[in-house]
Scaffold this motif. Sequence first.
Motif, PDB file in Angstrom:
ATOM      1  N   PRO A 182     -30.705  39.932 -31.572  1.00 20.35           N
ATOM      2  CA  PRO A 182     -30.848  38.822 -30.728  1.00 20.35           C
ATOM      3  C   PRO A 182     -31.449  37.440 -31.460  1.00 20.35           C
ATOM      4  O   PRO A 182     -32.097  37.805 -32.448  1.00 20.35           O
ATOM      5  CB  PRO A 182     -31.928  39.122 -29.545  1.00 20.35           C
ATOM      6  CG  PRO A 182     -32.594  40.238 -30.285  1.00 20.35           C
ATOM      7  CD  PRO A 182     -31.648  40.907 -31.253  1.00 20.35           C
ATOM      8  N   ILE A 183     -31.159  36.388 -31.125  1.00 18.66           N
ATOM      9  CA  ILE A 183     -31.589  35.319 -31.715  1.00 18.66           C
ATOM     10  C   ILE A 183     -32.237  34.166 -30.697  1.00 18.66           C
ATOM     11  O   ILE A 183     -31.818  33.946 -29.886  1.00 18.66           O
ATOM     12  CB  ILE A 183     -30.556  34.360 -32.512  1.00 18.66           C
ATOM     13  CG1 ILE A 183     -30.067  35.221 -33.779  1.00 18.66           C
ATOM     14  CG2 ILE A 183     -31.122  32.846 -32.921  1.00 18.66           C
ATOM     15  CD1 ILE A 183     -29.101  34.419 -34.766  1.00 18.66           C
ATOM     16  N   ASP A 184     -33.550  34.107 -31.049  1.00 17.61           N
ATOM     17  CA  ASP A 184     -34.325  33.377 -29.860  1.00 17.61           C
ATOM     18  C   ASP A 184     -35.100  32.326 -30.677  1.00 17.61           C
ATOM     19  O   ASP A 184     -35.686  32.568 -31.713  1.00 17.61           O
ATOM     20  CB  ASP A 184     -35.397  34.216 -29.111  1.00 17.61           C
ATOM     21  CG  ASP A 184     -34.625  35.129 -28.452  1.00 17.61           C
ATOM     22  OD1 ASP A 184     -34.014  35.037 -27.183  1.00 17.61           O
ATOM     23  OD2 ASP A 184     -34.420  36.537 -29.017  1.00 17.61           O
ATOM     24  N   TYR A 185     -35.135  31.188 -30.000  1.00 17.31           N
ATOM     25  CA  TYR A 185     -35.955  29.891 -30.617  1.00 17.31           C
ATOM     26  C   TYR A 185     -36.350  28.939 -29.660  1.00 17.31           C
ATOM     27  O   TYR A 185     -35.498  28.687 -28.457  1.00 17.31           O
ATOM     28  CB  TYR A 185     -35.317  29.333 -31.716  1.00 17.31           C
ATOM     29  CG  TYR A 185     -34.083  28.886 -31.601  1.00 17.31           C
ATOM     30  CD1 TYR A 185     -33.797  27.543 -31.083  1.00 17.31           C
ATOM     31  CD2 TYR A 185     -32.911  29.785 -31.620  1.00 17.31           C
ATOM     32  CE1 TYR A 185     -32.497  27.004 -30.790  1.00 17.31           C
ATOM     33  CE2 TYR A 185     -31.508  29.093 -31.300  1.00 17.31           C
ATOM     34  CZ  TYR A 185     -31.359  27.898 -30.919  1.00 17.31           C
ATOM     35  OH  TYR A 185     -30.401  27.423 -30.763  1.00 17.31           O
ATOM     36  N   LYS A 186     -37.596  28.327 -29.836  1.00 15.63           N
ATOM     37  CA  LYS A 186     -37.869  27.151 -28.858  1.00 15.63           C
ATOM     38  C   LYS A 186     -37.201  26.149 -29.698  1.00 15.63           C
ATOM     39  O   LYS A 186     -36.990  25.897 -30.862  1.00 15.63           O
ATOM     40  CB  LYS A 186     -39.203  27.053 -28.917  1.00 15.63           C
ATOM     41  CG  LYS A 186     -40.010  28.131 -28.055  1.00 15.63           C
ATOM     42  CD  LYS A 186     -41.319  28.100 -27.761  1.00 15.63           C
ATOM     43  CE  LYS A 186     -42.096  29.087 -26.779  1.00 15.63           C
ATOM     44  NZ  LYS A 186     -41.494  29.077 -25.685  1.00 15.63           N
ATOM     45  N   VAL A 187     -37.075  24.680 -28.961  1.00 14.23           N
ATOM     46  CA  VAL A 187     -36.371  23.784 -29.437  1.00 14.23           C
ATOM     47  C   VAL A 187     -37.463  22.616 -29.602  1.00 14.23           C
ATOM     48  O   VAL A 187     -38.144  22.332 -28.496  1.00 14.23           O
ATOM     49  CB  VAL A 187     -34.989  23.143 -28.856  1.00 14.23           C
ATOM     50  CG1 VAL A 187     -34.626  21.984 -29.355  1.00 14.23           C
ATOM     51  CG2 VAL A 187     -34.177  24.284 -29.052  1.00 14.23           C
ATOM     52  N   SER A 188     -37.888  21.927 -30.646  1.00 16.62           N
ATOM     53  CA  SER A 188     -38.787  21.163 -30.463  1.00 16.62           C
ATOM     54  C   SER A 188     -38.303  19.577 -30.013  1.00 16.62           C
ATOM     55  O   SER A 188     -36.977  19.438 -29.913  1.00 16.62           O
ATOM     56  CB  SER A 188     -39.112  20.320 -32.123  1.00 16.62           C
ATOM     57  OG  SER A 188     -38.143  19.946 -33.006  1.00 16.62           O
ATOM     58  N   ARG A 189     -39.354  18.838 -29.595  1.00 14.48           N
ATOM     59  CA  ARG A 189     -38.770  17.413 -29.087  1.00 14.48           C
ATOM     60  C   ARG A 189     -37.894  16.730 -30.216  1.00 14.48           C
ATOM     61  O   ARG A 189     -37.041  16.040 -29.910  1.00 14.48           O
ATOM     62  CB  ARG A 189     -39.986  16.690 -28.786  1.00 14.48           C
ATOM     63  CG  ARG A 189     -39.782  15.151 -27.940  1.00 14.48           C
ATOM     64  CD  ARG A 189     -41.091  14.672 -27.238  1.00 14.48           C
ATOM     65  NE  ARG A 189     -40.886  13.436 -26.787  1.00 14.48           N
ATOM     66  CZ  ARG A 189     -41.065  12.232 -27.495  1.00 14.48           C
ATOM     67  NH1 ARG A 189     -41.219  12.135 -28.635  1.00 14.48           N
ATOM     68  NH2 ARG A 189     -40.525  11.163 -26.880  1.00 14.48           N
ATOM     69  N   THR A 190     -38.208  16.827 -31.518  1.00 17.06           N
ATOM     70  CA  THR A 190     -37.686  16.154 -32.298  1.00 17.06           C
ATOM     71  C   THR A 190     -36.116  16.609 -32.587  1.00 17.06           C
ATOM     72  O   THR A 190     -35.101  15.422 -32.381  1.00 17.06           O
ATOM     73  CB  THR A 190     -38.276  16.429 -33.704  1.00 17.06           C
ATOM     74  OG1 THR A 190     -39.616  16.036 -33.690  1.00 17.06           O
ATOM     75  CG2 THR A 190     -37.462  15.767 -35.017  1.00 17.06           C
ATOM     76  N   GLN A 191     -35.755  17.851 -32.257  1.00  8.72           N
ATOM     77  CA  GLN A 191     -34.595  18.110 -32.408  1.00  8.72           C
ATOM     78  C   GLN A 191     -33.738  17.754 -30.984  1.00  8.72           C
ATOM     79  O   GLN A 191     -32.390  17.542 -31.241  1.00  8.72           O
ATOM     80  CB  GLN A 191     -34.459  19.699 -32.553  1.00  8.72           C
ATOM     81  CG  GLN A 191     -34.893  20.240 -33.777  1.00  8.72           C
ATOM     82  CD  GLN A 191     -34.071  19.610 -34.943  1.00  8.72           C
ATOM     83  OE1 GLN A 191     -32.883  19.722 -34.780  1.00  8.72           O
ATOM     84  NE2 GLN A 191     -34.480  19.276 -36.169  1.00  8.72           N
TER      85      GLN A 191
END
Length: 605
Positions: free
Chosen positions: A76-85
Amino acid sequence: MQKKWIALAIAATIPCAAFAIGGPSGAKVDYEVQGHIGEVMANPYGIAPLTAVIRDGGYTLSDVTVHIVPKQGGQPIDYKVSRTQLLTHGGIPVFGLYADYLNTVRVEYTRTDTTGKSEKFKDEYKLYAPPVYFEPAGNTMERAMPFGVDVKKVDKEFSDRLYFVNNLAEKSGVGTRAVWNNPTGGALEWNFWPQNTVIDTKGEVRWYMFANPIYDLNSLYSAGVMMGFKQNDDGLLTWGYGQRYVKYDILGREVFNRRLPLRYGDYSHSMDDAQNGHYFLRVASSNWKRSDGKNVRTVRDVIAEVDANGNVVDEFRLAEILDPYRDNVMKVLDQGAVCLNIDASQAGKTLSSEDLAKLDASDKFGDIVGTGPGRNWAHVNSVDYDPEDDSIIISSRHQSAIVKIGRDKKVKWILGSPEGWKKGWAEKVLKPVDAKGNPIKCEGSKCEGDFDWTWTQHTAFKIDEKSKGDIIYVSAFDNGDARGMEQPALPEMKYSRSVVYKIDQKKMTVEQVWEYGKERGHEWYSPVTSLTEYQADKDSVFVYSATAGANFDLSTGAFTSAPNPFINEFKWGAKEPSVEIQLKNCTGYQAWPFSVQKALSQEAK
């Protein structure tokens, strides 16, 4: 009347998308929207087909998490996304899709409209991603694209790893059309299609670069070898190729793509970012005036420092800092594998003093082994900036030496065999010691015990996290050609090592604290390329033995297969790897652990 019905019939065949421009239904979005925000843009910037952006639909998004659902038994690939992105891409960046597969992507987010009303959503998207595609070179050694993968071992602690792999296609007929000989010399013949991927620990490709929009083998200023990839602290990728140096994000968004400053040419191998936003580029002089009055284009012997705007602020002209006429190593190099200039018919052959003398007396310049500016006397393959004392550490393959050079352009120390260094440099060669600080006996280029110098090495990097003051640690990939300043009786006796040294810069001593590879023998031997680098996140040492395992036919003097590189990762000080993945039928340059969190989760600084 009949003409009217014909006209209506024709109009009925026009796709309804035409009405998006206007007409009876008015302007509208007329493509599929799967979730509660906007449409999907696959491969949004054209060079990263296994990425996408889910548009924000005009809402403000926050608290975004992405989960790429793995295949059965996959990673699996999990990540949060920053406001910048979110702001930069106008939506949710999606990274890590499987190639030629209908992917399931789950996203969680908070959606806020223009009235300030917020709602939480959990959406599931079905996104097809295309097969991996690289341009074929048209030779007999190519197999399945991009390469086969044999996952031999992955300890649980490393099972979440993603590895960026920078490989090269074989030389092609297309890529050999351009020769640059102005004023004379240079290295433009290094011109191979790039094969850049990110793989997971299951052996699946989760990202690849479709380079064609930014790369053209037929263009002098858009071709070359893509090398020196690095994920900077800001999460962005930098590298260079031919006459360019560039910076992109992992979705393929261009930050900059620049021509080299006109004073330089022929980038390859290394682009190091400094803490102040400057970059150190391993280049060459585009026009060097030799002491004999001849003008030449030099080969891999200049480091240019440029600022964030591309202005040159300093340069290190190595032919004026080191001894470009030290030829000890050049006389014992295997002429069949001089970095990427691989010629199987010359395997095992060396240059005599007479050969070098004739060459030096001639006007033959360019990417050839020889002494003096205009020939490949240094072959610098890595540059590492050390902010502690405002200096650089370089790896010079054709001197089999790792060298530290200060801002004053003076050599601070040399890690390499003492043979052949003249006065002024000989005093800078580090003295080998054991763990107790006792001198190790050496004769010529051979030392007793477990200590050895590096030979035709790659990637000399300072390990900042382990270093303190005058005591620093340096890692390197010791390729091992010309080990001990000689060629062995049999080619099968050659081996490579991944090695870490402890250097006391005040006492001018060096201790070998870790090595791996000697016990693997010739199967792990990489005559050219490769990398060793410390990884702070797991207190580990990553290694890519990038040209190991090529099959060679002694009867014909030709290679019968491309190399089969090894990816290894070791806990600090471990004798056996926690990870071993072998790639099949590919020519590797470098690889390293890639962080999706650094790329997409952190805010801009």
